[in-house]
Design a protein around this motif. Structure first.
Motif, PDB file in Angstrom:
ATOM      1  N   LEU A 101     -14.286   5.463   3.639  1.00  0.00           N
ATOM      2  CA  LEU A 101     -13.310   4.577   4.246  1.00  0.00           C
ATOM      3  C   LEU A 101     -12.721   5.215   5.504  1.00  0.00           C
ATOM      4  O   LEU A 101     -12.642   6.438   5.616  1.00  0.00           O
ATOM      5  CB  LEU A 101     -12.183   4.284   3.254  1.00  0.00           C
ATOM      6  N   TYR A 109      -4.940   6.227   3.847  1.00  0.00           N
ATOM      7  CA  TYR A 109      -5.547   4.926   3.591  1.00  0.00           C
ATOM      8  C   TYR A 109      -4.419   3.901   3.554  1.00  0.00           C
ATOM      9  O   TYR A 109      -3.472   4.043   2.766  1.00  0.00           O
ATOM     10  CB  TYR A 109      -6.298   4.896   2.267  1.00  0.00           C
ATOM     11  N   ILE A 111      -3.418   0.583   2.332  1.00  0.00           N
ATOM     12  CA  ILE A 111      -3.939  -0.310   1.297  1.00  0.00           C
ATOM     13  C   ILE A 111      -2.977  -1.478   1.087  1.00  0.00           C
ATOM     14  O   ILE A 111      -1.884  -1.314   0.530  1.00  0.00           O
ATOM     15  CB  ILE A 111      -4.149   0.445  -0.026  1.00  0.00           C
ATOM     16  N   GLU A 151      -8.211  -2.234   1.874  1.00  0.00           N
ATOM     17  CA  GLU A 151      -7.993  -1.178   2.862  1.00  0.00           C
ATOM     18  C   GLU A 151      -8.130  -1.795   4.252  1.00  0.00           C
ATOM     19  O   GLU A 151      -9.214  -2.202   4.654  1.00  0.00           O
ATOM     20  CB  GLU A 151      -9.024  -0.062   2.657  1.00  0.00           C
ATOM     21  N   PRO A 187      -2.979   7.652   0.015  1.00  0.00           N
ATOM     22  CA  PRO A 187      -2.868   6.192   0.085  1.00  0.00           C
ATOM     23  C   PRO A 187      -1.439   5.729   0.337  1.00  0.00           C
ATOM     24  O   PRO A 187      -0.479   6.325  -0.150  1.00  0.00           O
ATOM     25  CB  PRO A 187      -3.342   5.745  -1.306  1.00  0.00           C
TER      26      PRO A 187
END
Length: 436
Positions: A101, A109, A111, A151, A187
Motif C-alpha cells: 500500500l 496508512y 484508512i 485506504e 494506521p
C-alpha cells in the motif's frame, strides 16, 4: 509478463494455494469440496469474483463458455453453501499484501471507515433485513448494511463488516475492524461523526492505531464540561470513564471534573462489569477547524500536535471523501447493486468478492502513468471505464495491452466541482429480468 498479467496471476495463485488447505475456508473440512465436481473450490471462487449483473444461469453459461454440460443453478447453490466468509476475507488480505500500500508521508496508512447500504431481494419473512413501507418506499424493502475500511492513498479496500439492516451497529463494526487490523505501518482511521464514541476511541488506543473522527458540537461540549465552543480550538483533554455515579467511589476525587459516567446499557469493553468502581483513563485531542466560511467542524484524534497541525488534520480528514466516491464505483461500475443472493450470508460473499474485484482493478489502474502536458487542468485516468477494461481482462476477453488501452481514456481533475447528494431507495433488479 506485463504488470496486469502479474496482478491477475497473483490473484489466481492465491486461490490455488487456498485450495490446498481448505480447512479454514469451508464449513465442514472433513467433507466439503472433497469429491470431484465441476464447481470445485477454485472455480467457485473464480466464478463469484467474476460474476457480472446477469441472471445466475446466464453467468454460469458465460463462465463455462456455453458448454452444454454447464452446472445448474441448484449445483451452484449447493457448492456455495459449503464456503465460509473467511475464504473471501483471507483472499482480500493476502492479495493486498502482495502489492504494498502507498504510505502518506512515507509512514502512515490513511484508512477511511464508512457505512453503506445495499438493497437485496425483497423478502417479507426476513425480519432482520426487511424495512416496512415508508415515505421513500411504498412496498417496503430488504437491506444489508456494510462498514468498510478503505485506504485512500492506494484506493483499496482492506476489510468489511456486513450486518442485516435492522441489526446494524456501526460502533461495534468499527471496533471489530480495529481489533483485526493486520496491515502494519502506522494506521490512521478516519471516520465521520456517526462513529464517535468512547468505546471506539478506547478500541483504537488499545490496538495502537490513531484516528481522526468527526464529532458533533454537543459531544465536544460534553467532553469539555459544557460551555460555548470557540471558532478555533486545539486542546488535549483527559477523561476518566466509570460505571458509577457515586463520587465516594471515585479513585481520584481531585480530578472530579474529568469523570464521565457510562450507563450500564452503553457498550464499553474496557471496564470490568463486576467492579463498578473500575476506571479507564482516556486521553484525547480535540481540534476545531473552519471548513468553509463560518462553518466549523470538530475532529477528535490521538495524533500529536508535533506531527499534525490543525491544517494537516483538516487535509487528512478531507481525504475521507475518497471512500464515498469508491462506493459509487463499487455499486454502479463493479455492479455490487446487482446481487445474486437473498440470504445475508451469501450476500456477504458477493460483497467481499466485489471488494476483491475493485482492488484488482485499482492496482492496475494506479500503475498506469498519465502523461503530463501543458493543459488547463491536470488529468487522471477515467476510473469507471478503466475498471470495465480491467474486469474484461480478468475474464479473458480484453485486448492484451491493458495499460495502453486504459491510458487512452483520461479526464480532467476539477477539484472545486461538487454535487448535492441524492437520498433515495433503489429497488434491486429482479433475478429474472437481467441482460448483461
Amino acid at each position: 509478463m506485463t504488470f496486469p498479467e502479474i496482478v491477475k496471476t497473483t490473484l489466481w495463485d492465491i486461490i490455488d494455494e487456498m485450495s490446498h488447505s481448505l480447512s479454514s475456508f469451508v464449513k465442514n473440512p472433513d467433507k466439503d469440496f472433497i469429491r470431484k465436481r465441476k464447481l470445485d473450490f477454485k472455480k467457485m471462487m473464480h466464478l463469484i469474483i467474476s460474476m457480472e449483473s446477469g441472471s445466475l444461469n446466464h453467468e454460469l453459461l458465460k463462465f463455462f463458455e456455453y458448454d452444454s454440460s454447464v452446472p445448474t443453478g441448484s449445483a451452484f447453490y449447493q457448492q456455495r453453501s459449503k464456503l465460509s466468509v473467511s475464504a473471501f476475507r483471507h483472499l482480500l488480505k493476502e492479495f493486498n499484501l502482495k502489492f504494498p500500500l502507498e504510505k502518506f508521508r512515507g509512514k502512515y496508512y490513511l484508512i477511511a471507515c464508512d457505512g453503506s447500504e445495499f438493497n437485496i431481494a425483497r423478502n417479507l419473512k426476513d425480519a432482520d433485513t426487511f424495512h416496512e413501507p415508508n415515505g421513500k418506499s411504498v412496498s417496503g424493502f430488504n437491506m444489508v448494511h456494510t462498514i468498510s475500511l478503505y485506504e485512500v492513498c492506494s484506493k483499496r479496500y482492506l476489510d468489511l463488516e456486513v450486518q442485516p439492516g435492522r441489526l446494524k451497529n456501526e460502533f461495534q463494526a468499527i471496533c471489530n475492524l480495529m481489533d483485526r487490523y493486520a496491515y502494519g505501518a502506522s494506521p490512521i482511521f478516519i471516520a465521520d461523526r456517526g462513529f464517535s464514541s468512547y468505546n471506539v476511541f478506547a478500541h483504537a488506543i488499545e490496538n495502537n492505531v490513531d484516528f481522526l473522527i468527526r464529532a458533533k458540537d454537543l459531544n465536544v461540549q460534553r467532553f469539555l464540561g459544557g460551555g460555548t465552543l470557540p471558532d478555533k480550538l486545539d486542546t488535549t483533554i483527559e477523561l476518566i470513564l466509570t460505571r458509577t455515579q457515586s463520587k465516594k467511589k471515585h479513585k481520584h476525587p481531585e480530578k472530579e471534573s474529568q469523570y464521565r459516567y457510562i450507563g450500564k446499557n452503553i457498550a464499553f469493553d474496557y471496564l470490568n462489569p463486576a467492579d463498578i468502581s473500575d476506571e479507564y483513563l482516556l486521553k484525547l485531542r480535540i481540534v476545531r477547524v473552519e471548513v468553509s466560511d463560518g462553518v466549523f467542524e470538530n475532529i477528535i484524534t490521538t495524533l500529536s500536535e508535533e506531527d499534525f497541525t490543525p491544517d494537516d488534520i483538516k487535509y487528512c480528514y478531507n481525504l475521507r471523501w475518497g471512500i464515498e466516491t469508491s462506493f459509487r464505483d463499487l455499486k454502479h461500475t463493479i455492479g455490487a447493486t446487482n446481487l445474486h443472493s437473498k440470504k445475508t450470508e451469501y450476500v456477504a460473499f458477493e460483497l467481499w468478492s466485489k471488494l476483491i474485484l475493485y482492488n484488482f482493478c485499482s492496482i492496475i489502474i494506479l500503475h498506469v502513468p498519465v502523461k503530463s502536458r501543458n493543459r488547463k487542468y491536470e488529468y487522471q485516468v477515467n476510473f469507471s471505464l478503466a475498471m470495465k477494461i480491467c474486469f474484461d481482462f480478468l475474464r479473458g476477453v480484453a485486448p492484451p495491452n491493458v495499460e495502453s488501452l486504459i491510458s487512452k481514456y483520461i479526464l480532467p481533475i476539477r477539484p472545486d466541482r461538487n454535487y448535492a447528494r441524492q437520498h433515495r431507495v433503489q429497488k434491486p433488479i429482479s433475478f429474472s429480468y437481467r441482460f448483461v
